[in-house]
Design a protein around this motif. Structure first.
Motif, PDB file in Angstrom:
ATOM      1  N   SER A  27      68.055  33.743  17.043  1.00 54.42           N
ATOM      2  CA  SER A  27      67.844  34.400  15.755  1.00 54.42           C
ATOM      3  C   SER A  27      69.160  34.463  14.979  1.00 54.42           C
ATOM      4  O   SER A  27      69.177  34.418  13.754  1.00 54.42           O
ATOM      5  CB  SER A  27      67.232  35.786  15.930  1.00 54.42           C
ATOM      6  OG  SER A  27      68.179  36.669  16.465  1.00 54.42           O
ATOM      7  N   THR A  60      58.402  40.677  19.838  1.00 57.44           N
ATOM      8  CA  THR A  60      59.230  40.396  21.016  1.00 57.44           C
ATOM      9  C   THR A  60      58.596  40.995  22.264  1.00 57.44           C
ATOM     10  O   THR A  60      58.508  40.337  23.302  1.00 57.44           O
ATOM     11  CB  THR A  60      60.646  40.988  20.848  1.00 57.44           C
ATOM     12  OG1 THR A  60      61.208  40.481  19.648  1.00 57.44           O
ATOM     13  CG2 THR A  60      61.531  40.614  22.008  1.00 57.44           C
ATOM     14  N   ARG A  76      66.646  34.694  22.802  1.00 59.97           N
ATOM     15  CA  ARG A  76      66.042  35.069  21.530  1.00 59.97           C
ATOM     16  C   ARG A  76      67.102  35.510  20.525  1.00 59.97           C
ATOM     17  O   ARG A  76      67.055  35.129  19.363  1.00 59.97           O
ATOM     18  CB  ARG A  76      65.090  36.228  21.789  1.00 59.97           C
ATOM     19  CG  ARG A  76      63.987  36.396  20.818  1.00 59.97           C
ATOM     20  CD  ARG A  76      63.028  37.396  21.382  1.00 59.97           C
ATOM     21  NE  ARG A  76      62.320  36.816  22.518  1.00 59.97           N
ATOM     22  CZ  ARG A  76      61.202  36.137  22.382  1.00 59.97           C
ATOM     23  NH1 ARG A  76      60.680  35.979  21.204  1.00 59.97           N
ATOM     24  NH2 ARG A  76      60.603  35.629  23.427  1.00 59.97           N
ATOM     25  N   SER A 111      65.553  35.870  28.525  1.00 59.61           N
ATOM     26  CA  SER A 111      64.714  35.630  27.355  1.00 59.61           C
ATOM     27  C   SER A 111      65.258  36.370  26.143  1.00 59.61           C
ATOM     28  O   SER A 111      65.260  35.841  25.034  1.00 59.61           O
ATOM     29  CB  SER A 111      63.278  36.101  27.592  1.00 59.61           C
ATOM     30  OG  SER A 111      62.811  35.615  28.804  1.00 59.61           O
ATOM     31  N   HIS A 154      63.595  30.424  14.896  1.00 61.27           N
ATOM     32  CA  HIS A 154      62.735  31.094  15.845  1.00 61.27           C
ATOM     33  C   HIS A 154      62.312  30.110  16.922  1.00 61.27           C
ATOM     34  O   HIS A 154      61.574  29.185  16.667  1.00 61.27           O
ATOM     35  CB  HIS A 154      61.517  31.645  15.121  1.00 61.27           C
ATOM     36  CG  HIS A 154      60.502  32.225  16.029  1.00 61.27           C
ATOM     37  ND1 HIS A 154      60.655  33.447  16.611  1.00 61.27           N
ATOM     38  CD2 HIS A 154      59.337  31.726  16.482  1.00 61.27           C
ATOM     39  CE1 HIS A 154      59.622  33.690  17.366  1.00 61.27           C
ATOM     40  NE2 HIS A 154      58.803  32.658  17.318  1.00 61.27           N
ATOM     41  N   THR A 187      70.355  27.981  23.842  1.00 61.47           N
ATOM     42  CA  THR A 187      69.076  28.688  23.937  1.00 61.47           C
ATOM     43  C   THR A 187      68.098  27.908  24.805  1.00 61.47           C
ATOM     44  O   THR A 187      67.403  28.463  25.648  1.00 61.47           O
ATOM     45  CB  THR A 187      68.443  28.840  22.537  1.00 61.47           C
ATOM     46  OG1 THR A 187      69.404  29.417  21.688  1.00 61.47           O
ATOM     47  CG2 THR A 187      67.218  29.714  22.591  1.00 61.47           C
ATOM     48  N   GLU A 209      55.758  38.902  23.337  1.00 59.01           N
ATOM     49  CA  GLU A 209      56.174  37.619  23.888  1.00 59.01           C
ATOM     50  C   GLU A 209      56.858  37.769  25.239  1.00 59.01           C
ATOM     51  O   GLU A 209      56.847  36.850  26.052  1.00 59.01           O
ATOM     52  CB  GLU A 209      57.083  36.886  22.897  1.00 59.01           C
ATOM     53  CG  GLU A 209      56.273  36.129  21.856  1.00 59.01           C
ATOM     54  CD  GLU A 209      57.105  35.657  20.687  1.00 59.01           C
ATOM     55  OE1 GLU A 209      58.273  35.322  20.905  1.00 59.01           O
ATOM     56  OE2 GLU A 209      56.577  35.614  19.563  1.00 59.01           O
TER      57      GLU A 209
END
Lengths: 317, 284
Positions: B274, A112, B270, B266, B279, B195, A115
């Motif tokens: 998840s 993470t 994420r 972000s 992913h 997302t 990224e």
């Protein structure tokens, strides 16, 4: 009667929805065609005047209305190569770390973190590069390079001249940081896809973990690795704001990587607003067209490799 | 025996270097965040959110730029997300195996990584030149075009995760495909679709290059979509490159605000994806 009316309404709704999804999908293609046509249309006056000398000409002189794109082209390619030379080994290292040695619980936070580097806006890289990285380079790294590498034959030419802090090398470094997460992410994905049976067979023959990575996993995943590197290259070629801050904006080709220069995207970003005269504007559109062709070729190549790979695994699975 | 030892040493060195590489990557992220916090927080004050961008050498805030960025990002999403959603739906549902889908998918993936400055040139010629002046609406269109491929890609990925049996069940009850998609598939994939929207917002809220030729900038408050509008990225660009200390301080504050906003989005995107069990690969 009521039922048939309802069925008709249903059928109409169905075709409206289906056609609008298809139209949206076609719009994706239309946009690309529109961009290409617009760029060709915009750059036509300049290309008509300069023909091939637009690409081969080194002079970029708004006062004399003469435009040659060789300097920005050189800058774009040089900074991208520097970025790749730095980013590829680091990305490889990170991908190996994440797939081979990282404890499971640490894997997600670290990937993470890497990224997140990709989501930092490019303008932030620009201002960081200008105010933090450039002074460091100017005061410690570049003087060292000039003193120790400058006198060497051949390579020395790359490290000569005064340490400006900004220039090709700085831009390449900033680009390296920006493309690192993209290359890492692709490499990690393809390394993870390497078949366990192959790796186990290698371990069975007495290979060390590094032998397995270097001699089994890497050759097996080379298509994906090349695809990932090309994707990073495509990013580096087109990156604008970060480079605009640290490249120095000088229409000049010099052998030294420490010298200020310009790139295609930086030239467009810097000069477009103040471009007076149709030929000047058109020349900037022609730069845009050049960038479009260059990045499209590289990114399409990358996507082609990655797509082939994806299809291959689906079939194998 | 000797080669075995050599191989072990190579092994240790190689993995040590891969750890160093990871360290470098994480250190860079920390360095950037640290710089932003140390330079941005110091200059962050209440007036940043209440005052307009100042002239050279005087103090002020970023209110008009923050407002402009919010407006144009919102409009950009309103333009890009619905079209992206529909195009992604075509790829995942109606045209799953068609040749058209293969081409669209490929071109869309290319557009994901294409330079945004080219979109700026495109919209300049399409709208700005035709209308004769820079405008917020042109900026929003440029952002919408950049947001679209992100939305197309995530929509397709997320819809593909919805099991086929749900579609079959719906069809068996007599539902038309559009009904199945809008009432069964979309709700099942709603976290994934959200997302996609968040990633698209994150992608465009820091974009600068396309705004330079479209929305330009405006030192004053403007809510007129037909006029140039201030926005954080171009203000940061202009102020950071200026020789005035006040402006540079505001540029750092702006950079801090944008980065925190984008990183926050972000991370949220994420964690949603998840939770959803998939992913998402942002911005790739």
């Amino acid at each position: 009667m009521a039922l048939s009316a309802r069925l008709r309404r249903e059928a109409r709704a169905e075709s409206v929805f289906r056609i609008s999804t298809m139209a949206s999908a076609l719009l994706v293609l239309a946009l690309l065609a529109g961009v290409l046509l617009t760029l060709i249309y915009g750059s036509w006056p300049a290309l008509k005047v300069f023909k091939w000398s637009f690409v081969t000409g080194e002079r970029w002189n708004p006062v004399a209305d003469v435009y040659g794109a060789l300097t920005p082209l050189y800058g774009t390619i040089t900074t991208s190569i520097i970025a790749l030379v730095i980013a590829v080994p680091i990305s490889f290292g990170i991908a190996v770390f994440l797939t081979e040695i990282c404890p499971r619980w640490l894997r997600s936070p670290i990937s993470t973190g890497i990224e997140l580097l990709a989501s930092v806006p490019s303008i932030v890289y620009g201002i960081w590069g200008l105010f933090v990285l450039a002074p460091i380079l100017q005061h410690s790294v570049q003087p060292w390079l000039i003193e120790h590498l400058g006198p060497l034959p051949v390579v020395g030419a790359l490290f000569q001249g005064p340490p400006y802090g900004i220039g090709l090398l700085t831009a390449g470094l900033v680009l390296a940081i920006m493309i690192l997460p993209f290359i890492t992410s692709v490499m990690r994905e393809v390394f993870r896809m390497a078949p366990l049976s192959l790796k186990e067979a290698a371990y069975g023959l007495g290979a060390t973990q590094w032998n397995v990575v270097w001699d089994v996993v890497l050759p097996w995943s080379r298509t994906g690795v090349i695809g990932g590197i090309m994707l990073g290259l495509g990013r580096a070629l087109g990156e604008t704001m970060a480079v605009t801050f640290v490249i120095g904006n000088a229409h000049r080709i010099s052998a030294s990587l420490l010298a200020p220069s310009t790139t295609i995207s930086a030239a467009v970003a810097n000069e477009f607003a103040e471009a007076v005269g149709d030929l000047y504007t058109s020349a900037l559109f022609a730069l845009g067209l050049l960038l479009f062709v260059l990045t499209f070729a590289v990114i399409a190549g990358a996507r082609f490799l990655l797509m082939r790979l994806e299809r291959g695994t689906v079939q194998r699975a | 025996m000797n080669t075995l030892r050599r191989r072990r040493i190579v092994n240790i060195i190689a993995f040590a270097m891969s750890m160093v590489a990871t360290g470098i990557g994480l250190a860079l992220l920390c360095a950037i965040l640290w710089t932003l916090l140390s330079r941005g927080l110091g200059a962050l004050s209440f007036s940043v959110f209440t005052q307009m961008t100042p002239g050279p050498g005087s103090s002020g805030g970023l209110l008009n730029a923050i407002f402009g960025s919010l407006v144009m990002t919102a409009l950009g999403i309103l333009i890009g997300a619905p079209i992206g959603l529909l195009a992604g739906t075509y790829l995942a549902e109606y045209g799953r195996n068609s040749r058209l889908s293969t081409v669209v998918r490929f071109i869309n993936d290319v557009q994901l990584s294409a330079p945004s400055i080219i979109v700026g040139l495109f919209v300049y010629m399409l709208l700005v030149m035709r209308m004769g002046h820079f405008s917020a609406i042109a900026g929003a269109v440029a952002l919408g075009i950049i947001a679209m491929p992100v939305m197309v890609r995530t929509t397709e990925d997320m819809l593909n995760l919805v099991p086929k049996s749900m579609r079959d069940g719906s069809a068996a009850l007599g539902a038309q495909p559009w009904y199945t998609i809008t009432r069964i598939v979309y709700p099942a994939a709603k976290n994934g679709l959200l997302t996609g929207v968040l990633l698209a917002v994150a992608r465009i809220s820091g974009e600068t290059a396309p705004l330079l030729f479209t929305a330009l900038n405006n030192q004053f408050w403007s809510s007129n979509l037909n006029k140039p509008m201030a926005n954080l990225p171009t203000v940061i660009f202009q102020f950071a490159m200026s020789p005035y200390a006040d402006w540079q301080r505001l540029a750092w504050v702006g950079a801090l605000l944008i980065t925190l906003f984008v990183l926050f989005l972000s991370i949220i995107a994420r964690s949603i994806s998840s939770l959803f069990g998939q992913h998402a690969n942002p911005g790739e």
